[in-house]
Design a protein around this motif. Sequence first.
Motif, PDB file in Angstrom:
ATOM      1  N   ASP A   1       0.435  -2.374   2.503  1.00 31.72           N
ATOM      2  CA  ASP A   1      -0.500  -2.174   1.981  1.00 31.72           C
ATOM      3  C   ASP A   1      -1.427  -2.607   2.857  1.00 31.72           C
ATOM      4  O   ASP A   1      -1.316  -4.302   2.585  1.00 31.72           O
TER       5      ASP A   1
ATOM      6  N   ARG B   1      -9.211   0.414   2.921  1.00 33.89           N
ATOM      7  CA  ARG B   1      -7.305   0.004   2.538  1.00 33.89           C
ATOM      8  C   ARG B   1      -6.819   1.181   2.527  1.00 33.89           C
ATOM      9  O   ARG B   1      -7.677   2.039   1.058  1.00 33.89           O
TER      10      ARG B   1
ATOM     11  N   THR C   1      -2.435   2.427   1.769  1.00 31.14           N
ATOM     12  CA  THR C   1      -0.989   1.700   1.878  1.00 31.14           C
ATOM     13  C   THR C   1      -0.632   2.903   2.796  1.00 31.14           C
ATOM     14  O   THR C   1      -0.108   4.345   3.304  1.00 31.14           O
TER      15      THR C   1
END
Length: 120
Positions: free
Chosen positions: A85, A92, A94
């Motif tokens: 992550d 952003r 994961t």
Amino acid sequence: MTAAAVRALHEALCEAMVAGDVAALESILTDEFTLTHMTGYVQSKSEWLDAIETRQMQYLRMETVEATIGTEGTTPGLTTRTLTDATIWGSRATWRLTLRSWFEPRGDEWVIARTVASTW
């Protein structure tokens, strides 16, 4: 280098990345260290550490879900699958990353010489 030492160095890498601890990263990477990103971009140690320090790259959590130790000649290597992550250059997510790292001796210790990231 023992399997436990390889795993410990990988864990130290992940912990320092999440903590944004540039000094810790500096101590476990060779001066010539490179990180090859999943895009193929090869980043020097100094550029990568600067990106972490300036928060252009923020690692929020890294979970290692699988690790395999091998060798290339006499050089130990580690291939891990992680769930990472992170916020990288403003994005952003994961990421499911495969990290392949190679190690080399420095005095009585071992350090990470290079890491190549790809997706899995």
